[in-house]
Enzyme design. Structure first.
Site, PDB file in Angstrom:
ATOM      1  N   LYS A  95      -0.597  14.368 -12.586  1.00 45.13           N
ATOM      2  CA  LYS A  95      -0.240  14.759 -11.231  1.00 45.13           C
ATOM      3  C   LYS A  95      -1.046  15.994 -10.857  1.00 45.13           C
ATOM      4  O   LYS A  95      -1.357  16.819 -11.708  1.00 45.13           O
ATOM      5  CB  LYS A  95       1.251  15.078 -11.125  1.00 45.13           C
ATOM      6  N   HIS A 115       3.311   5.871  -9.896  1.00 39.02           N
ATOM      7  CA  HIS A 115       3.732   7.208 -10.301  1.00 39.02           C
ATOM      8  C   HIS A 115       3.433   8.190  -9.189  1.00 39.02           C
ATOM      9  O   HIS A 115       2.573   7.949  -8.354  1.00 39.02           O
ATOM     10  CB  HIS A 115       2.986   7.624 -11.560  1.00 39.02           C
ATOM     11  N   TYR A 127       5.233  10.492  -3.700  1.00 41.69           N
ATOM     12  CA  TYR A 127       4.880   9.132  -4.084  1.00 41.69           C
ATOM     13  C   TYR A 127       4.191   8.474  -2.905  1.00 41.69           C
ATOM     14  O   TYR A 127       4.593   8.677  -1.765  1.00 41.69           O
ATOM     15  CB  TYR A 127       6.135   8.318  -4.416  1.00 41.69           C
TER      16      TYR A 127
END
EC number: 4.6.1.16
Lengths: 466, 419
Positions: free
Chosen positions: B373, B326, B318
């Site tokens: 991600k 996120h 993070y």
């Protein structure tokens, strides 16, 4: 239908512009089926239709009459389309002769635009009329190029034949035994290191408009791009980076040698006198060896590792790249092709070996920011292609030089230098981190399904968050 | 004491910008250490100009108990829990998803809907709403389809039933018709709350004073990596021996954190921390070492690093912390033996030490690209036994023999790279 395909007179045809529509629109659902009902006239050249919407919920009690009707209609449309006889124009077809011993197809009649990006000229000895052996340059195709052209109906291929029938009546212009598509596949795959997987990757990229060449020249006359400039960019900041990144690696040892002040039981010693903030604490914590510049200690060479399946096979040029066949530029990507079923992921050693062959990319350019009201627009990024390995000019590195030891101990000796007015905006660190410094594309082919993955050399240590 | 304090300024309540400012205020410090600003004087400013300062670094000196069974350190003192969670997002509540919020949730239940919702409750509410939306949408689609079916049966006309359109709710515009609350006895509610929900009428009847006083039974549990980072580098954690409750020495901690990963001796052995290291030789490929190197590396670069088991990975990165944004990157730790012979002899069966198949790579990459991600393979090299002796493992100086490097992985989609 198979018989039709067997007969060489009805070569299967795919439309010349068979390029999928822009995938950006279709939210990545490339696995969805086609909606065949949209292909209305069966005789018309097939178009890849828009995909239909998926139903969210299954209907209760299975399919209803209406659903069955729609399904049947779609299915019959598919069969109608597939049943259509595929034809090609004899004016657009090229002719060639396959020489199994050479592993090349000699193009006798080149037609169409394919040869601007395919084929190369090779000198071959021929006997001229006077019986003198001399070298003659001719256009030759590698196996993957020949299969690709035959498969899409752009090339008619003969196989070299001992019987010379050209003098017989009715056989004029016929140079050998005609080859079917199947025969082309079976004979040519396996020649010149071409595997089925490699052909599938080649055809996939070609259909999307990429120019694809071999990375390793199959023969001396194969045109090759200039070698990469693998010397590290020698602009001053990079030089500093080069000095500073191994610095941390030897940091502990050097310190132990001449000052023995680095205590591994107390790595962080905060003096009350020196001004600290979070950034300086984070800097002091970066003492573990990290990054790709650290040598990989290979174990003893008593057992040689088996040869790596990870060899760069194709150079790939984007459709937008100006590609000259005789003098290809530096490739936009380099692709390794492996069989996903038999080859596991690359090991770190295999990846490092690949990265060693690749040039370092400049950090990605920041996106032109949306301007505030009334302010002048900065000129848009001039070289959009800077993301590609073709252009190796480096933008000034944004990395803040790490403070030297002296600077850390006596910060007052080094007043904070005011940064010169930054002309170039700092690249977004996330974009730089995600791009990485070197990129290799690996195509893992699983029974015809190609997964392309981009492996890039990460450089988190160059983009600290604090 | 609850960590989830109501907003100090009621004006900001419910406003996204206000919540952000509030989060920035609560989580202002990235590490448990504080640098209090002394009153500025002339001398101070001169010293600051010279790079010197007289500020005292404020160290919270937290305390935790080592638990070798769960490979964690338990922090129970509420001010320590608060310091560790709010300054750097260390640890996890043992009864909560991340932030220790059990106490607040219980209070909310007693008051039947407290003002300040915990993240678990927000998630449960969102899921209940999503479920309602899907039901609404399915009903609308079924209505349109049955209408088309009727036309097909009676008139023979074929109308492809629409799956979107004016008659069908879309995720972008759909609003819950009635405020769905967590107190709907939906299966989305975490199971631990359900027993509390049943006797809610009684709760309403009984006076609040009559209830048993609510005791916060939750503790913060730190992984061994987090604990070692806190106590070794920042020196803000004291670890107590679980049997004697005496502070452990750094040497003891270093050894016992490694020993928890070694198979325990099959005898009626005393506590593992009391065993001599010679009983079970330390090994260069200890998972604690490999994961500590990864943890320390990204912490030192300013990332907040948390576990990533929800996304098939080892860690998530993070930028400032989970309350701000996120996770940007998902890390898979891949240990690499410098000498393959060491791997063959190792007693640890280290995960991902051998390259995994492409299908697994596709799986984790799909999962992570679905949640925006980027997948990172983090390679940690393990020094060869022929190069270094395992005696170096007795001190953290051995960490200099390991190295860490990343390979970033993304799908390459040729159709989108054509320019």
């Amino acid at each position: 239908m198979d018989d039709l395909l067997e007969s060489p007179s009805t070569l299967t045809e795919k439309p010349a512009d068979l390029q999928p529509e822009d995938d950006d629109q279709s939210s990545g659902d490339e696995d969805a089926g086609l909606d065949w009902t949209k292909i209305i006239p069966a005789a018309a050249r097939p178009v890849i239709p828009k995909r239909g919407e998926k139903e969210f919920e299954p209907r209760e009690n299975g399919g209803t009459n209406l659903q069955m009707h729609i399904l049947d209609r779609a299915r019959s449309a598919m069969f109608e389309t597939l049943r259509a006889t595929r034809t090609i124009s004899s004016k657009g077809i090229s002719y060639g002769v396959w020489y199994p011993t050479l592993g090349r197809t000699h193009v006798t009649v080149p037609r169409g635009i394919h040869f601007s990006t395919m084929g190369h000229s090779a000198p071959r000895p021929i006997l001229d009329e006077r019986g003198v052996n001399r070298l003659h340059k001719r256009l030759e195709l590698l196996p993957e190029e020949a299969i690709y052209l035959v498969e899409r109906g752009a090339l008619f291929c003969w196989k070299e034949c001992d019987v010379d029938a050209s003098h017989l009546q009715g056989f004029e212009g016929i140079a050998g035994a005609p080859m079917s598509v199947q025969q082309v596949y079976t004979e040519m795959i396996g020649k010149e290191n071409l595997t089925l997987e490699k052909f599938q990757v080649y055809a996939n990229l070609r259909r999307l408009g990429y120019a694809v060449t071999r990375t390793e020249a199959p023969n001396d006359s194969y045109p090759m791009p200039p070698p990469f400039d693998l010397s590290r960019p020698s602009t001053p900041p990079s030089l500093f980076r080069r000095i500073s990144s191994p610095f941390l690696f030897v940091f502990s040892r050097v310190l132990r040698i001449f000052s023995s002040s680095f205590n591994w039981w107390r790595p962080l010693r905060l003096s009350r006198l020196i001004h600290h903030d979070y950034a300086s604490i984070y800097r002091l914590l970066r003492f573990l060896p990290s990054g790709h510049t650290i040598p990989l200690h290979q174990s003893s060479t008593r057992t040689l590792p088996p040869p790596s399946p990870y060899k760069i096979f194709y150079n790939v040029y984007k459709p937008s790249t100006a590609f000259k066949k005789t003098a290809p530029p530096l490739p936009d990507f380099q692709v390794v092709v492996v069989n996903a079923r038999t080859t596991p992921m690359p090991t770190l050693q295999e990846l490092s070996a690949l990265f060693d062959l690749l040039p370092e990319l400049p950090p990605p350019l920041p996106r032109p920011r949306r301007q505030a009201y009334g302010s002048k627009t900065t000129p848009a990024a001039p070289d959009l292609a800077a993301k590609t390995p073709t252009q190796l000019q480096t933008t000034p590195t944004p990395l803040q030089p790490k403070p030297m030891l002296l600077q850390r101990i006596f910060p007052f000796l080094f007043p904070p230098t005011t940064q010169p007015l930054q002309v170039q905006r700092r690249p977004n660190p996330f974009a730089a981190l995600k791009q990485g410094k070197k990129i290799i594309v690996i195509a893992a082919v699983d029974n015809g399904n190609i997964s392309f993955f981009r492996f890039s050399q990460g450089a988190f240590e160059e983009w600290p968050m604090a | 004491m609850s960590l989830i304090t109501p907003p100090s300024n009621p004006r900001f309540k419910g406003k996204a910008g206000g919540r952000k400012a509030e989060a920035a205020r609560i989580y202002a410090h990235p590490l448990p250490l504080l640098f209090p600003h002394p009153p500025t004087s002339r001398i101070q400013s001169i010293l600051a100009f010279l790079g010197l300062s007289l500020t005292r670094i404020d160290n919270p000196h937290c305390e935790g108990v080592f638990d070798s069974c769960t490979r964690s350190v338990w922090v129970s003192r509420s001010e320590d829990v608060e310091a560790l969670w709010r300054r750097g997002f260390f640890g996890k509540g043992d009864l909560s998803r991340s932030e220790p919020s059990w106490y607040t949730r219980q209070l909310n239940i007693r008051k039947s809907g407290g003002k300040q919702m915990t993240s678990e409750e927000i998630t449960a509410k969102r899921r209940a709403e999503r479920k309602q939306f899907k039901a609404d949408r399915a009903a609308a689609i079924a209505a349109v389809a049955s209408e088309a079916e009727h036309i097909f049966a009676t008139e023979g006309r074929v109308i492809t039933p629409a799956l979107s359109g004016p008659a069908i709710p879309s995720a972008a515009t759909w609003k819950p018709s009635k405020p769905t609350t967590v107190l709907d006895n939906s299966p989305e509610v975490p199971p631990e709350q359900n027993p509390e929900l049943e006797p809610s009428p009684e709760v309403a009847l009984t006076d609040e004073e009559d209830q048993d006083p609510l005791i916060d039974v939750e503790h913060l549990q730190l992984t061994l990596q987090e604990s070692f980072f806190l106590l070794w580098t920042l020196e803000c954690l004291t670890v107590l021996d679980p049997h004697t409750l005496e502070p452990m020495s750094l040497q003891q901690i270093w050894t016992s954190f490694q020993l928890t990963h070694l198979p325990s001796l099959p005898s009626s052995s005393p506590a593992p921390s009391l065993l001599l290291p010679s009983a079970r030789p330390l090994q260069l490929d200890n998972p604690f070492l490999i994961h500590y190197i990864v943890y320390h590396h990204y912490r030192s670069l300013g990332w907040v690093i948390k576990g990533g088991i929800k996304f098939c990975v080892d860690y998530l990165l993070y930028k400032r912390g989970p309350v701000f944004s996120h996770a940007e990157f998902a890390l898979v730790v891949c240990p690499v033996y410098e000498d393959p012979a060491d791997q063959a002899q190792s007693t640890f069966n280290l995960e991902n030490a051998s390259p995994f198949p492409w299908s697994w790579l596709s799986t984790i990459n799909r999962v992570n690209s679905q949640v925006q991600k980027t997948l990172v393979l983090v390679y940690v090299t393990i020094p060869a036994r022929s190069r270094v002796s395992s005696d170096i493992l007795s001190t953290p100086a051995c960490l200099a023999y390991y190295s860490i490097r990343e390979v970033i992985l993304r799908r390459f989609i040729p159709a989108r790279m054509r320019d």
